[in-house]
Design a protein around this motif. Structure first.
Motif, PDB file in Angstrom:
ATOM      1  N   LYS A  16       0.837  -1.206   0.000  1.00 21.56           N
ATOM      2  CA  LYS A  16       0.000   0.000   0.000  1.00 21.56           C
ATOM      3  C   LYS A  16       0.866   1.247   0.000  1.00 21.56           C
ATOM      4  O   LYS A  16       0.634   2.180  -0.782  1.00 21.56           O
ATOM      5  CB  LYS A  16      -0.921  -0.004   1.217  1.00 21.56           C
ATOM      6  N   ASN A  17       1.871   1.280   0.875  1.00 20.98           N
ATOM      7  CA  ASN A  17       2.808   2.405   0.884  1.00 20.98           C
ATOM      8  C   ASN A  17       3.450   2.574  -0.485  1.00 20.98           C
ATOM      9  O   ASN A  17       3.519   3.676  -1.038  1.00 20.98           O
ATOM     10  CB  ASN A  17       3.920   2.172   1.910  1.00 20.98           C
ATOM     11  N   ASN A  20       1.154   3.973  -3.206  1.00 21.35           N
ATOM     12  CA  ASN A  20       0.896   5.405  -3.006  1.00 21.35           C
ATOM     13  C   ASN A  20       2.090   6.248  -3.427  1.00 21.35           C
ATOM     14  O   ASN A  20       1.940   7.290  -4.085  1.00 21.35           O
ATOM     15  CB  ASN A  20       0.557   5.683  -1.540  1.00 21.35           C
ATOM     16  N   GLU A  23       2.551   6.477  -7.218  1.00 19.68           N
ATOM     17  CA  GLU A  23       1.595   7.427  -7.801  1.00 19.68           C
ATOM     18  C   GLU A  23       2.052   8.857  -7.572  1.00 19.68           C
ATOM     19  O   GLU A  23       2.024   9.686  -8.480  1.00 19.68           O
ATOM     20  CB  GLU A  23       0.205   7.204  -7.200  1.00 19.68           C
ATOM     21  N   GLU A  24       2.443   9.167  -6.348  1.00 19.96           N
ATOM     22  CA  GLU A  24       2.882  10.522  -6.012  1.00 19.96           C
ATOM     23  C   GLU A  24       4.081  10.959  -6.849  1.00 19.96           C
ATOM     24  O   GLU A  24       4.178  12.117  -7.262  1.00 19.96           O
ATOM     25  CB  GLU A  24       3.236  10.601  -4.529  1.00 19.96           C
ATOM     26  N   SER A  52      -1.218  -2.050  -7.630  1.00 20.15           N
ATOM     27  CA  SER A  52      -0.700  -0.978  -8.493  1.00 20.15           C
ATOM     28  C   SER A  52      -0.465  -1.496  -9.904  1.00 20.15           C
ATOM     29  O   SER A  52      -0.050  -2.642 -10.092  1.00 20.15           O
ATOM     30  CB  SER A  52       0.623  -0.451  -7.923  1.00 20.15           C
TER      31      SER A  52
END
Length: 268
Positions: A16-17, A20, A23-24, A52
């Motif tokens: 999950k990290n 994210n 994406e950032e 992802s």
């Protein structure tokens, strides 16, 4: 530079990290996950894709620790045959003799000396199997930065003529912080000499401990930057980083550093 990442412990990775942060940072990555079978690899590939679409997932076959974990001429023919499950994939093969216990520098010295006097009984069989796999698979072979005669004796060497991408370990952190500078000097001289004779990539790290549990790791991103600068000075453009699972449990600053040195994602 073009980067790929090892993922030795997919079950410990914070996907999950990672999703994210990718994406950032608008970043796509290629990883090789440690897997014990083709079925295990396919399961992890599906699970990772759920988190992802920025991650390309390739295979890193490993054995049980009691069977040697990595591949070498000291592994049984039965276990060497397991490589053939991965026909048609992008595959990383770690060529290292079996190592018992957790890591210490003294144990590593004994390990290297031990295999000076032992020859893998299945050296030829392993090379034959890798050659067979290479006919319809893209193979990345990871090797110690040791002399050819030593690697051949252990069954941890593939000739330049084999259809496989050669890679040498440049893990400056493993012996500990006091020896990192010396390791970096050794790598720069060693790889500078090798570049005159062959094409290869390197793997750098460690950002987190590996299967031996007590290896030295980078203190911070400055250690990573120093290794990247060393590799850059050698004009080596394809680099593997150990490991994405460790990065996922730290922070995105590691990925920010990598992105600064990155060109575009590239399949090895």
């Amino acid at each position: 530079m073009n980067f790929i990442f090892w993922c030795e412990f997919p079950g410990r990775t914070n996907w999950k990290n990672l999703a994210n942060w990718l994406e950032e940072l608008n970043l796509n990555i290629t990883i090789y996950i440690a897997c014990t079978s083709r079925q295990n690899y396919e399961w992890w590939k599906r699970e990772i894709k759920k988190t992802s679409n920025r991650i390309i997932v390739n295979a890193w076959p490993t054995l049980l620790k009691k069977d040697g974990y990595w591949f070498s001429g000291f592994v049984s023919k039965k276990n060497i045959d397991k490589l053939l499950e991965y026909q048609g994939l992008n595959v990383k093969i770690d060529l290292e003799p079996p190592f018992k216990g957790n890591y210490t520098n003294l144990r590593m010295i004994n390990y290297v000396l031990k295999y000076l006097f032992k020859k893998g009984k299945n050296n030829d069989y392993l090379l034959k199997t890798i050659k067979k796999l290479s006919k319809n698979s893209h193979i990345l072979v990871n090797m110690f930065p040791f002399p050819k005669w030593y690697l051949k004796r252990c069954g941890c060497y593939v000739p330049i003529t084999l259809k496989a991408k050669r890679q040498y370990m440049a893990y400056t952190s493993i012996p500990g912080p006091k020896l990192m500078g010396l390791m970096r000097v050794y790598d720069k001289i060693n790889f500078g000499l090798r570049k005159r004779k062959e094409k290869f990539t390197v793997s750098i790290g460690l950002i987190g401990e590996g299967i031996l549990n007590t290896e030295g790791v980078y203190k911070n991103t400055n250690d990573l930057k120093k290794d990247l600068e060393m590799v850059k000075s050698l004009k080596i453009n394809d680099v593997c980083i150990y490991s994405i699972d460790a990065i996922s449990k730290k922070n995105k600053s590691w990925l920010k550093v990598i992105k600064k040195y990155s060109t575009s994602p590239k399949q090895p």
